[in-house]
Design a protein around this motif. Structure first.
Motif: not given
Lengths: 224, 222
Positions: A82-83, A79, B194-195, B182, A86-87, B178, B7-8, B3-4, B198, A71, A75, B191
């Motif tokens: 910003y992510s 990650l 972003l995954m 974004q 959401a949790f 990236l 969102n992801f 939710k996971l 990644a 990574f 990044v 988000p």
């Protein structure tokens, strides 16, 4: 030339933005002081863990190290920053930067310590056991001092890279040195703060970078 | 758990993001290739120029190496993009990122190549001279093949470390993997892109990291 100096090394604007830059420098130093020991310690645990582990665990550790190393630090930071909200987990910019840099460098330091520890001849730990040393005492007194000596160059080089990488914190708006310079540049409408930040980084890091260079050169020549 | 996923790994969001993120990924690959080309070629050239042992040339090369080894990559990118226009030099985000990282890589490569050349026993040069081989041919046929072999694992590591910096281009609004992820994330407030980014970075760098592990293993017994 005068125009150039008026733009890139403007004394008045330097005086104006200096306090801002110094505040930024303090934040940068704080990030380094938190991240560097933490990352080195995590890396060391990974390296020691590897030498304790069975074959499957070892494979898992290597995969984990390679994932962390693959990574780009930025990044990872984006990650995390910003992510996680959401949790419902809200991290301050500071903790997000620390988490990202420590995770990333655990991979790098982990690999260095792993290779260093594995490079020490088996006879060393066998001899230590024969003398009644337990695993951890043998590790601390016999194996690690020799391993550390062998991997000084990569360790130092990685520490330098970590310090340099703290500037990515500016991207998540943390007011460290580079971010302060960007803000200052927008205040003064001239690039002097950016020149200043480059000079500050260079002056502070150059002795360290020079030392790393010498160590690396020696390591290459020893291998040749 | 829902939710996971929502969102992801939101598939509809990822599907929507895919075209722009893939274009971004193409930019990442282009930046990486440009950086490698500039960095390795310039690094080798600087290492060879050092062999001439001209004092002025040496001093300039040393200054270049020390400067770009020491400064953080992001500071250089920002300087090229935001400060140089005041001096009348304007660069695209792509050029600023590629030149900045290329300069950094060239500094590291120059160090590694010149240390590798210095690491070879003097006898190699002497033997070539005894065989009446001219200097340039000695360099090309005797010294470089061995030096490059010695340098390869270290160069590979540096190439990976520096090309990873291509993500820093977002600071100068480079629309790379990236950056694209974004901007899409900002539109959909989710988000998942972003995954995707990644995953693309991993797909790009894991083979390189594995390759460097293999090269290192070949050089050292552990």
């Amino acid at each position: 030339m005068e125009l150039f100096l008026a733009n890139f090394a403007n004394w008045d604007s330097l005086v104006t933005v200096w306090p801002l830059l110094m505040q930024g420098l303090v934040v940068t130093v704080q990030v380094v002081l938190v991240c560097l020991p933490l990352a080195a310690l995590c890396g060391l645990s990974v390296g020691v863990g590897y030498s304790l582990a069975g074959p499957n665990m070892r494979r898992a550790i290597v995969v984990m190290i390679d994932l962390l190393r693959s990574f780009p630090a930025l990044v990872l930071l984006v990650l995390i920053y910003y992510s996680l909200p959401a949790f419902g987990i809200r991290l301050s910019a500071f903790s997000a930067v620390v988490l990202a840099l420590v995770l990333n460098n655990t991979g790098y330091f982990g690999e260095i310590f792993r290779a260093g520890i594995m490079s020490i001849d088996k006879g060393q730990s066998e001899a230590a056991h024969a003398l009644g040393f337990g695993f951890f005492r043998a590790m601390i007194w016999i194996i690690l001092p020799q391993a550390a000596q062998r991997v000084t160059a990569p360790l130092a080089s990685n520490a330098l890279e970590l310090i340099k990488a703290t500037s990515i914190a500016s991207i998540v708006a943390m007011p460290e040195l580079l971010r302060s310079a960007r803000v200052a540049q927008e205040l003064t409408y001239n690039p002097t703060p950016l020149t200043a930040v480059a000079v500050i980084f260079f002056v502070l890091l150059w002795p360290f970078s020079r030392w790393v260079s010498v160590l690396e050169r020696r390591a290459i020549i020893a291998r040749g | 758990m829902d939710k996971l996923v929502q969102n992801f790994f939101n598939l509809s969001v990822i599907e929507g993001a895919l075209p722009s993120v893939l274009i971004g990924f193409a930019t990442t690959v282009q930046v990486a290739l440009a950086v490698i080309a500039i960095g390795v070629a310039l690094g080798l050239a600087l290492a060879l120029l050092r062999l001439l042992e001209r004092r002025l040339v040496d001093a300039l090369i040393t200054a270049w190496i020390e400067l770009f080894r020491t400064l953080p990559q992001l500071v250089i990118i920002i300087f090229l993009y935001f400060a140089l226009p005041y001096g009348g030099i304007r660069m695209s985000p792509f050029a600023a990122t590629a030149f900045a990282l290329g300069a950094v890589l060239s500094a590291f490569c120059a160090e590694i190549f010149s240390a590798s050349i210095a690491a070879l026993p003097k006898g190699q040069w002497e033997a070539a001279r005894a065989l009446n081989l001219p200097t340039l041919r000695t360099l090309w046929l005797v010294i470089l093949p061995q030096a490059v072999r010695l340098a390869t694992p270290l160069i590979t590591n540096r190439v990976i470390a520096v090309t990873k910096g291509s993500a820093l281009g977002v600071a100068v609004s480079l629309n790379d993997t990236l950056g694209a992820a974004q901007s899409y994330m900002a539109i959909v407030a989710n988000p998942s892109p972003l995954m995707l980014a990644a995953a693309l970075y991993l797909a790009f760098f894991i083979p390189l990291v594995t390759l460097s592990r293999y090269l290192e293993r070949r050089m050292t017994p552990y």
